[in-house]
Scaffold this active site. Structure first.
Site, PDB file in Angstrom:
ATOM      1  CE  LYS A 161      72.656  97.486  87.161  1.00 48.93           C
ATOM      2  NZ  LYS A 161      72.473  96.442  88.199  1.00 48.93           N
ATOM      3  CE  LYS A 163      70.753 100.802  88.884  1.00 52.38           C
ATOM      4  NZ  LYS A 163      70.024  99.633  89.414  1.00 52.38           N
ATOM      5  CD  GLU A 213      70.018  94.227  87.154  1.00 52.19           C
ATOM      6  OE1 GLU A 213      70.978  94.664  86.477  1.00 52.19           O
ATOM      7  OE2 GLU A 213      70.013  94.232  88.390  1.00 52.19           O
ATOM      8  CG  ASP A 238      68.111  92.992  91.176  1.00 52.76           C
ATOM      9  OD1 ASP A 238      68.018  92.413  92.268  1.00 52.76           O
ATOM     10  OD2 ASP A 238      68.673  94.109  91.074  1.00 52.76           O
ATOM     11  CE  LYS A 262      71.271  93.659  93.372  1.00 51.65           C
ATOM     12  NZ  LYS A 262      70.334  94.800  93.366  1.00 51.65           N
TER      13      LYS A 262
HETATM   14  O1  OSB Z   1      69.159  97.191  91.011  1.00 49.32           O
HETATM   15  O2  OSB Z   1      71.118  96.418  90.949  1.00 49.32           O
HETATM   16  C1  OSB Z   1      70.317  97.214  91.429  1.00 49.32           C
HETATM   17  C2  OSB Z   1      72.069  99.570  93.864  1.00 49.32           C
HETATM   18  C3  OSB Z   1      71.127  99.664  94.862  1.00 49.32           C
HETATM   19  C4  OSB Z   1      69.937  98.986  94.721  1.00 49.32           C
HETATM   20  C5  OSB Z   1      69.696  98.226  93.573  1.00 49.32           C
HETATM   21  C6  OSB Z   1      70.635  98.132  92.563  1.00 49.32           C
HETATM   22  C7  OSB Z   1      71.845  98.851  92.703  1.00 49.32           C
HETATM   23  C8  OSB Z   1      72.881  98.883  91.693  1.00 49.32           C
HETATM   24  C9  OSB Z   1      74.283  99.244  92.146  1.00 49.32           C
HETATM   25  O3  OSB Z   1      72.688  98.728  90.505  1.00 49.32           O
HETATM   26  C10 OSB Z   1      75.236  98.118  92.064  1.00 49.32           C
HETATM   27  C11 OSB Z   1      76.520  98.394  92.819  1.00 49.32           C
HETATM   28  O4  OSB Z   1      76.552  98.147  94.050  1.00 49.32           O
HETATM   29  O5  OSB Z   1      77.474  98.841  92.202  1.00 49.32           O
HETATM   30 MG    MG Z   2      69.079  95.633  89.580  1.00 51.18          MG
END
Ligand code: OSB
Ligand code: MG
Length: 369
Positions: A161, A163, A213, A238, A262
């Protein structure tokens, strides 16, 4: 189970490399570790609210306030037969899902340990190994991104994944697809776009992404339904999914085809299970997200991700992907085949390294009856 002592630890852990997203750059994580003692057993949980209110409105400080002034006073010195009974004591507290989830997690660990069963089993998990992926922050250059992806694939991760943010989206996606035509690839915008950007998302359709996402507003469900109608790639929510009610709305409105779960964001394992079960009944796949947890929170995530409808690889990576040293023994690692073992010992199934916990604790407070 008489709950006779609860301890909060505000921790600060350095990440092995900065994590850059559309919300900013993080070099450290600050979370609250929660220990609940009862009948000579310690249960451990992690509250994933961060130092700043950029992912949700909660912060370490708001969570500390809600925990110490509202949640802990409801249960300290009292006797509970089940986790359900304990958490119903704070039903009247609105929001503050991360504060609630951290305390609930510690209770699950405590109750599972008192029954000598693994947390995974107690939550209804069915898998001994879970499929895992890795979430990669925005990189300085496409070359660096490709090198990172290559290294993680080499370690076994089943899914990548990345960002994205405006100005840093189609280019890296295109480059990765060219370099790795067949990998499972998905992107996370953390709410950095609006409906005016529909053409950017239409352009993503050609790259065979597993999902996109949270492209739009962090509380939005309605506009995501409009975007989903315009594109083929599944949207996964999310931030917008904070409860079973949100999940129902999103699925009914066809705002997404996949849900990221989560426990912190939805207020705990109990609500997470309800969402998991509801999604299963609607044929909506779910996967386990991550909040850069220490080994304590990670252990809970691994246990939850062992439920049957977590069919896509989770953002649950090896301890060393985040920290030089984790605070649990054994640390979490990824098998060559891209799976992670679900602990089978009682509760979270890993030991908390108390010396290490002391080293990273910046504030500690104990509550007793
Ligand atoms: O949006 O999924 C997210 C980490 C902190 C806050 C939000 C997100 C994330 C991650 C990291 O994408 C995922 C991980 O813990 O490896
Ligand atoms: Mg996310």
């Amino acid at each position: 189970m008489l709950l006779d002592r609860i301890t909060l630890y505000h921790i600060n852990m350095e990440l092995v490399s900065p994590f850059v997203t559309s919300m900013g750059a993080e070099t450290n994580i600050e979370h609250i570790i929660i220990k609940v003692d009862g009948e000579g057993i310690s249960g451990w949980g992690e509250c994933v609210a961060s130092a700043n209110p950029f992912y949700t409105y909660e912060t370490v400080q708001t969570a500390w306030h809600i925990l110490s002034d509202f949640l802990i006073p409801e249960i300290i010195g009292k006797n509970f037969n089940t986790v359900d009974k304990a958490i119903s004591s704070w039903q009247k507290v609105r929001g503050h899902n991360m504060a609630k989830a951290g305390l609930e997690a510690a209770l699950w660990d405590l109750f599972a340990k008192s029954k000598s069963i693994a947390l995974s089993k107690m939550l209804g998990g069915v898998k001994e190994k879970i499929d895992v992926g890795v979430s990669i922050g925005i990189q300085f250059s496409i070359n660096e991104l490709i090198k990172k992806v290559e290294a993680y694939l080499e370690e076994g991760y089943k899914r990548i994944k990345i960002k994205i943010q405006p100005g840093n989206d189609i280019q890296p996606i295109k480059a990765l697809r060219k370099e790795f035509p067949n990998i499972l690839l998905q992107v996370d915008a953390n709410s950095a776009y609006t409906l005016n950007d529909v053409n950017i998302f239409k352009a993503m359709d050609e790259f065979n992404l597993l999902l996109i996402e949270q492209p739009l507003g962090y509380e939005d469900i309605y506009e995501h339904s409009k975007l989903q109608r315009e594109i083929k790639t599944p949207i996964c929510l999310d931030e917008s999914i904070r409860s079973l009610d949100d999940t129902r709305a999103a699925i009914e409105l066809e705002s997404c085809k996949i849900i990221n779960i989560k426990p912190g964001r939805v207020g705990g394992f109990t609500e997470a299970k309800l969402i998991h079960d509801y999604c299963a009944s609607k044929n909506i796949p779910v996967w386990h997200g991550g909040m850069l947890e220490s080994g304590i929170g990670r252990a809970g995530n691994v246990a939850l991700a062992s439920l049957s409808n977590f069919t896509l690889p989770g953002d649950i990576s090896a301890s060393k992907r985040y920290f030089k040293n984790d605070i649990v023994q054994p640390e979490f690692f990824v098998n060559k085949d891209g799976t992670m073992d679900v602990p089978s010992k009682p509760g979270i199934g890993v030991e908390v390294n108390r010396k290490m916990l002391k080293l990273i604790t910046v504030r500690e407070e104990e509550f007793s009856s």
